[in-house]
Design an enzyme around this catalytic site. Structure first.
Site, mmCIF file in Angstrom:
data_model
loop_
_atom_site.group_PDB
_atom_site.id
_atom_site.type_symbol
_atom_site.label_atom_id
_atom_site.label_comp_id
_atom_site.label_asym_id
_atom_site.label_seq_id
_atom_site.Cartn_x
_atom_site.Cartn_y
_atom_site.Cartn_z
ATOM 1 N N HIS A 156 -15.679 3.421 10.351
ATOM 2 C CA HIS A 156 -15.084 3.922 9.115
ATOM 3 C C HIS A 156 -16.136 4.191 8.044
ATOM 4 O O HIS A 156 -15.951 5.072 7.201
ATOM 5 C CB HIS A 156 -14.050 2.926 8.584
ATOM 6 C CG HIS A 156 -12.758 2.962 9.315
ATOM 7 N ND1 HIS A 156 -12.583 2.357 10.529
ATOM 8 C CD2 HIS A 156 -11.567 3.539 9.008
ATOM 9 C CE1 HIS A 156 -11.337 2.561 10.938
ATOM 10 N NE2 HIS A 156 -10.710 3.281 10.038
ATOM 11 N N ASP B 108 -16.904 -1.793 10.392
ATOM 12 C CA ASP B 108 -16.859 -1.709 11.853
ATOM 13 C C ASP B 108 -17.901 -0.744 12.393
ATOM 14 O O ASP B 108 -18.006 -0.556 13.610
ATOM 15 C CB ASP B 108 -15.463 -1.304 12.339
ATOM 16 C CG ASP B 108 -14.988 0.024 11.764
ATOM 17 O OD1 ASP B 108 -15.737 0.642 10.987
ATOM 18 O OD2 ASP B 108 -13.859 0.441 12.101
ATOM 19 N N HIS C 49 -6.079 5.655 -2.011
ATOM 20 C CA HIS C 49 -5.351 6.869 -1.611
ATOM 21 C C HIS C 49 -5.189 7.769 -2.828
ATOM 22 O O HIS C 49 -4.080 8.153 -3.199
ATOM 23 C CB HIS C 49 -4.008 6.508 -0.990
ATOM 24 C CG HIS C 49 -4.137 5.833 0.343
ATOM 25 N ND1 HIS C 49 -4.276 6.533 1.518
ATOM 26 C CD2 HIS C 49 -4.170 4.527 0.684
ATOM 27 C CE1 HIS C 49 -4.372 5.688 2.528
ATOM 28 N NE2 HIS C 49 -4.319 4.467 2.053
ATOM 29 N N GLU D 189 0.865 -1.183 0.000
ATOM 30 C CA GLU D 189 0.000 0.000 0.000
ATOM 31 C C GLU D 189 0.900 1.232 0.000
ATOM 32 O O GLU D 189 1.399 1.654 1.026
ATOM 33 C CB GLU D 189 -0.903 -0.020 1.229
ATOM 34 C CG GLU D 189 -1.976 1.049 1.203
ATOM 35 C CD GLU D 189 -2.848 1.030 2.444
ATOM 36 O OE1 GLU D 189 -3.818 1.800 2.488
ATOM 37 O OE2 GLU D 189 -2.547 0.252 3.380
ATOM 38 N N ALA E 147 -2.335 7.929 6.889
ATOM 39 C CA ALA E 147 -1.223 7.882 7.844
ATOM 40 C C ALA E 147 0.123 7.639 7.172
ATOM 41 O O ALA E 147 1.111 7.393 7.854
ATOM 42 C CB ALA E 147 -1.494 6.788 8.876
ATOM 43 N N ASP F 25 -8.441 -3.904 7.762
ATOM 44 C CA ASP F 25 -7.451 -2.827 7.795
ATOM 45 C C ASP F 25 -6.974 -2.632 9.234
ATOM 46 O O ASP F 25 -6.738 -1.514 9.689
ATOM 47 C CB ASP F 25 -8.022 -1.534 7.230
ATOM 48 C CG ASP F 25 -6.931 -0.574 6.759
ATOM 49 O OD1 ASP F 25 -5.777 -1.017 6.610
ATOM 50 O OD2 ASP F 25 -7.235 0.615 6.572
ATOM 51 N N GLY G 10 -7.260 4.036 13.562
ATOM 52 C CA GLY G 10 -7.277 2.771 12.840
ATOM 53 C C GLY G 10 -8.359 1.837 13.324
ATOM 54 O O GLY G 10 -9.176 2.167 14.179
#
Length: 508
Positions: free
Chosen positions: A371, A368, A225, A143, A154, A393, A432
């Protein structure tokens, strides 16, 4: 007790099929070879029956889960190398052996952007790997560093790079030997290190020209990204991109005039023909940080100091949106450069949707409830159900047994864990994910209203097919690896099996 002839039958169970349905059916496997069997061929050709029969009491016998984006767990961070090869190997082994309690039997350790000199050593240690009691490490997910500055999350801004020389830039960073497909890379015999998935931004100079060669090497390419427009994102898919990295996070949000990367889920047949996309817009790239606010810290070595925002740098980005230096300057091409459009033929058949030459990509999504809002999860799934891949992730703090409270991280910083939420101490900044994949499966069924079998498909068959390994992993096909997770009818993990051996079971 082992079977005398090596044949085992699971009976009185529900099997998830590749279309998401659940059927009541027995399953045979060979515990010695660790593969699933065709029951009829075994009986009629080998004239054998299983000596061992296991009654599952009406529970679900699922393929083992695959997590194709995970940053670490149980206190170990895949992106941190402390100049100790053996300690790193032991960390990999520990995560692989403990994560089976969440139903995961295969994973892609994810390495975020590093200083370029770190890659050769770190990646030489990430060989496909397993032990008799562990999940399988399938290689690694790279990544970065070919990502957009303003959507870096990040990732350390100083380490972001353009792919100036196209695919040669990829070889220079990752190593040419890591970009070669093995004969059977899902066979875990401690083979050669290998990149299996790359997340990059297609608008970054050189990335688009490298994409087709990446795909030829058997490597899955994921858009992430990125600030790519819908046209650029569509061209990337036409060149072979198969996935969107953590949908909705670290990308422009849906806009009705240019839905950007998210718009790929609803690709119109009016625009999706290969001849309907205009030429790639010219753009310029800069890797210079914008020192308006304190920059987030990366996971890797020599990271810049500052608070961590794991795919949650929206606060930073929104604060600077009017003053930051853009990374993409796009201009509309002259009409003479626009390729001719082809449109689907109009028709009068109710319920018929015009055929498309364009195959919509898969998309990873973190379910979750933090996010991505449950409404967003349902919206994506309703739009493109066959493309959904559940990911965690997850950060190094992932551990289903970890209690809420304050926990040490590194560099004197500490996490505050509140259920599935993870903050930096003294802030409200999300740091995160700590969600487990089995929890994602249960959440997904609740958020979307889909069946448990359909949710299981998003953590098994879909990620395996995205990586091109659906004959071996993520499926119950004859000849596939006997990797299983036994779930009750509420999706709770009861036991996990790897290559025909039980490696974890829930305490009574």
């Amino acid at each position: 007790m082992s079977s005398t002839n090596g044949l085992v039958c699971f009976t009185n169970c529900l099997l998830p099929l590749e279309d998401g349905s659940l059927v009541e059916k027995d399953l045979w496997f060979d515990e010695n070879r660790g593969i699933i069997l065709d029951a009829q061929k075994t009986f009629y050709l080998r004239r054998e029956r299983p000596d061992k029969v296991i009654d599952l009491g009406g529970n679900i016998l699922s393929p083992g889960f695959l997590d194709i984006q995970i940053n670490g767990g149980y206190g170990f961070d895949f992106s941190v190398y402390g100049n100790d090869d053996e300690a790193y190997r032991q960390g990999l082994k520990m995560v692989a052996e403990r994560i089976v309690e969440t139903g995961v039997t295969s994973l892609l350790p994810t390495i975020i952007t590093q200083e370029k000199s770190v890659y050769p050593k770190l990646l030489s240690l990430l060989k496909p790997f397993s032990t008799p009691t562990s999940a399988t490490l399938l290689g690694w997910h790279a990544e970065g560093p070919f990502i957009d500055l303003t959507k870096r999350g990040a990732h350390a801004p100083a380490y972001l790079l353009p792919a100036t020389d196209g695919f040669k830039s990829f070889e220079e960073i990752y190593g040419a030997g890591n970009l070669v497909e093995g004969e059977d890379w899902v066979m875990t015999d401690n083979g050669n290190p290998a990149v299996r998935l790359i997340t990059a931004a297609p608008e970054v100079p050189g990335v688009m020209s490298a994409l087709e060669e990446v795909v030829k090497r058997g490597i899955a390419f994921s858009i992430g990204h990125s600030v790519a427009s819908t046209d650029i994102a569509t061209e990337a898919v036409q060149r072979g991109a198969r996935l969107i990295t953590h949908l909705f996070n670290a990308m422009p949000q849906l806009h009705h005039r240019d839905p950007s990367i998210i718009g790929l889920l609803g690709a119109s047949p009016h625009l999706a023909s290969p001849t309907a996309i205009t030429a790639q817009l010219p753009c310029t790239f800069t890797a210079e940080p914008v020192p308006l606010l304190e920059l987030p810290e990366a996971h890797g070595n020599n990271a810049s100091k500052g608070p961590v925002l794991e795919h949650a740098s929206e606060a930073f980005e929104h604060a600077n949106v009017l003053t930051r230096k853009p990374t993409l300057i796009a201009t509309k091409p002259p009409r003479s450069q626009t390729k001719p459009q082809t449109r689907p033929t109009l028709h009068l058949d109710k319920g018929y949707v015009a055929d498309m030459t364009f195959e919509r990509p898969y998309y990873g999504i973190i379910v979750d409830g933090i996010h991505c809002h449950p409404n967003s999860v349902r919206l994506a799934y309703s739009c493109h159900p066959d493309g959904c891949i559940l990911i965690t992730d997850a950060m190094k703090i992932l551990d289903p047994n970890l209690k809420d409270g304050v926990h040490e991280w590194r560099d004197g910083k500490r996490f505050v864990k509140e259920g599935e939420r993870l903050y930096l101490e003294g802030t409200t900044t999300l740091a995160g994910s700590v969600v487990t994949l089995d929890k994602c499966v249960r959440n997904f069924s609740r958020f979307t209203g889909c069946s448990l079998g359909e949710a299981i498909k998003c953590a098994t068959y879909n990620p395996a097919k995205c990586l091109g390994i659906e004959d071996k992993k993520g499926t119950l096909r004859p000849g596939a690896h006997a990797d299983f997770v036994i779930l009750d009818r509420q999706g709770i993990v009861l036991s996990t099996w790897v290559r025909g051996k039980e490696v974890w079971s829930k305490a009574a």
